[in-house]
Design a protein around this motif. Sequence first.
Motif, PDB file in Angstrom:
ATOM      1  N   ASN A  71       0.830  -1.214   0.000  1.00 22.74           N
ATOM      2  CA  ASN A  71       0.000   0.000   0.000  1.00 22.74           C
ATOM      3  C   ASN A  71       0.858   1.254   0.000  1.00 22.74           C
ATOM      4  O   ASN A  71       0.544   2.237  -0.678  1.00 22.74           O
ATOM      5  N   LYS A  72       1.934   1.223   0.777  1.00 19.49           N
ATOM      6  CA  LYS A  72       2.832   2.374   0.855  1.00 19.49           C
ATOM      7  C   LYS A  72       3.457   2.647  -0.515  1.00 19.49           C
ATOM      8  O   LYS A  72       3.497   3.798  -0.971  1.00 19.49           O
ATOM      9  N   LYS A  73       3.919   1.579  -1.184  1.00 20.36           N
ATOM     10  CA  LYS A  73       4.506   1.739  -2.527  1.00 20.36           C
ATOM     11  C   LYS A  73       3.479   2.309  -3.491  1.00 20.36           C
ATOM     12  O   LYS A  73       3.789   3.182  -4.305  1.00 20.36           O
ATOM     13  N   LYS A  74       2.251   1.779  -3.411  1.00 19.41           N
ATOM     14  CA  LYS A  74       1.182   2.230  -4.303  1.00 19.41           C
ATOM     15  C   LYS A  74       0.900   3.730  -4.097  1.00 19.41           C
ATOM     16  O   LYS A  74       0.759   4.483  -5.054  1.00 19.41           O
ATOM     17  N   LYS A  75       0.842   4.143  -2.813  1.00 18.19           N
ATOM     18  CA  LYS A  75       0.599   5.562  -2.520  1.00 18.19           C
ATOM     19  C   LYS A  75       1.729   6.422  -3.075  1.00 18.19           C
ATOM     20  O   LYS A  75       1.483   7.484  -3.650  1.00 18.19           O
ATOM     21  N   GLU A  76       2.979   5.945  -2.880  1.00 17.88           N
ATOM     22  CA  GLU A  76       4.126   6.704  -3.391  1.00 17.88           C
ATOM     23  C   GLU A  76       4.055   6.820  -4.910  1.00 17.88           C
ATOM     24  O   GLU A  76       4.311   7.891  -5.471  1.00 17.88           O
ATOM     25  N   GLN A  77       3.671   5.707  -5.591  1.00 14.73           N
ATOM     26  CA  GLN A  77       3.543   5.751  -7.054  1.00 14.73           C
ATOM     27  C   GLN A  77       2.449   6.728  -7.470  1.00 14.73           C
ATOM     28  O   GLN A  77       2.631   7.508  -8.413  1.00 14.73           O
ATOM     29  N   ASN A  78       1.310   6.695  -6.754  1.00 13.44           N
ATOM     30  CA  ASN A  78       0.205   7.610  -7.076  1.00 13.44           C
ATOM     31  C   ASN A  78       0.615   9.062  -6.866  1.00 13.44           C
ATOM     32  O   ASN A  78       0.281   9.933  -7.680  1.00 13.44           O
ATOM     33  N   ASN A  79       1.337   9.320  -5.759  1.00  9.34           N
ATOM     34  CA  ASN A  79       1.794  10.687  -5.490  1.00  9.34           C
ATOM     35  C   ASN A  79       2.755  11.161  -6.587  1.00  9.34           C
ATOM     36  O   ASN A  79       2.671  12.297  -7.048  1.00  9.34           O
ATOM     37  N   LYS A  80       3.670  10.273  -6.994  1.00  9.93           N
ATOM     38  CA  LYS A  80       4.620  10.620  -8.049  1.00  9.93           C
ATOM     39  C   LYS A  80       3.863  10.896  -9.350  1.00  9.93           C
ATOM     40  O   LYS A  80       4.151  11.857 -10.056  1.00  9.93           O
ATOM     41  N   LYS A  81       2.876  10.048  -9.634  1.00 10.39           N
ATOM     42  CA  LYS A  81       2.080  10.217 -10.859  1.00 10.39           C
ATOM     43  C   LYS A  81       1.358  11.576 -10.840  1.00 10.39           C
ATOM     44  O   LYS A  81       1.343  12.291 -11.846  1.00 10.39           O
ATOM     45  N   LYS A  82       0.782  11.924  -9.671  1.00 10.47           N
ATOM     46  CA  LYS A  82       0.082  13.213  -9.552  1.00 10.47           C
ATOM     47  C   LYS A  82       1.050  14.378  -9.757  1.00 10.47           C
ATOM     48  O   LYS A  82       0.729  15.356 -10.429  1.00 10.47           O
ATOM     49  N   LYS A  83       2.255  14.264  -9.171  1.00 10.63           N
ATOM     50  CA  LYS A  83       3.260  15.325  -9.332  1.00 10.63           C
ATOM     51  C   LYS A  83       3.662  15.450 -10.800  1.00 10.63           C
ATOM     52  O   LYS A  83       3.780  16.554 -11.328  1.00 10.63           O
ATOM     53  N   ASP A  84       3.881  14.293 -11.435  1.00 12.21           N
ATOM     54  CA  ASP A  84       4.263  14.297 -12.852  1.00 12.21           C
ATOM     55  C   ASP A  84       3.158  14.934 -13.698  1.00 12.21           C
ATOM     56  O   ASP A  84       3.441  15.739 -14.604  1.00 12.21           O
ATOM     57  N   GLU A  85       1.899  14.581 -13.413  1.00 15.84           N
ATOM     58  CA  GLU A  85       0.774  15.157 -14.167  1.00 15.84           C
ATOM     59  C   GLU A  85       0.688  16.668 -13.953  1.00 15.84           C
ATOM     60  O   GLU A  85       0.455  17.427 -14.899  1.00 15.84           O
ATOM     61  N   ALA A  86       0.918  17.100 -12.721  1.00 17.60           N
ATOM     62  CA  ALA A  86       0.878  18.534 -12.417  1.00 17.60           C
ATOM     63  C   ALA A  86       1.997  19.257 -13.170  1.00 17.60           C
ATOM     64  O   ALA A  86       1.787  20.348 -13.732  1.00 17.60           O
ATOM     65  N   GLU A  87       3.173  18.639 -13.199  1.00 22.01           N
ATOM     66  CA  GLU A  87       4.298  19.230 -13.910  1.00 22.01           C
ATOM     67  C   GLU A  87       4.022  19.305 -15.415  1.00 22.01           C
ATOM     68  O   GLU A  87       4.323  20.315 -16.064  1.00 22.01           O
ATOM     69  N   ASP A  88       3.407  18.227 -15.945  1.00 17.27           N
ATOM     70  CA  ASP A  88       3.034  18.216 -17.366  1.00 17.27           C
ATOM     71  C   ASP A  88       2.062  19.350 -17.682  1.00 17.27           C
ATOM     72  O   ASP A  88       2.179  20.018 -18.719  1.00 17.27           O
ATOM     73  N   ARG A  89       1.087  19.572 -16.790  1.00 20.04           N
ATOM     74  CA  ARG A  89       0.109  20.667 -17.001  1.00 20.04           C
ATOM     75  C   ARG A  89       0.821  22.016 -17.010  1.00 20.04           C
ATOM     76  O   ARG A  89       0.536  22.873 -17.862  1.00 20.04           O
ATOM     77  N   LYS A  90       1.754  22.202 -16.060  1.00 17.07           N
ATOM     78  CA  LYS A  90       2.488  23.480 -16.014  1.00 17.07           C
ATOM     79  C   LYS A  90       3.271  23.703 -17.302  1.00 17.07           C
ATOM     80  O   LYS A  90       3.278  24.799 -17.861  1.00 17.07           O
TER      81      LYS A  90
END
Length: 106
Positions: A71-90
Amino acid sequence: GESDFFQRLYHLRIYGDEEGNYDIDFKRLEEGKQELKEAKEKLKAKEAEVREINKKKREARKEVSFYEQQNKKKKEQNNKKKKDEAEDRKLSEKKEEAKEELDCFF
């Protein structure tokens, strides 16, 4: 324990009981020894049961720990994915701004 039992038996044979009787109820003595043996067997069985329960608890804890790590790994992957998506939007927004500025010159 058992040595106390035999010491008491020896004492009875030599000195008698509290009332001075030397009679030993051998039938009751054998019954007592049998009860003691049965109690020891029950204790061994219970100890084996407890060991088995503790083994199952350890296995369950390992399994819980494994899933917590997943679960911890999954959360970290989701957080990274969200950061990457936010960076892509910027980056997309900056690209659009740069395109608009470029369009102003033409």
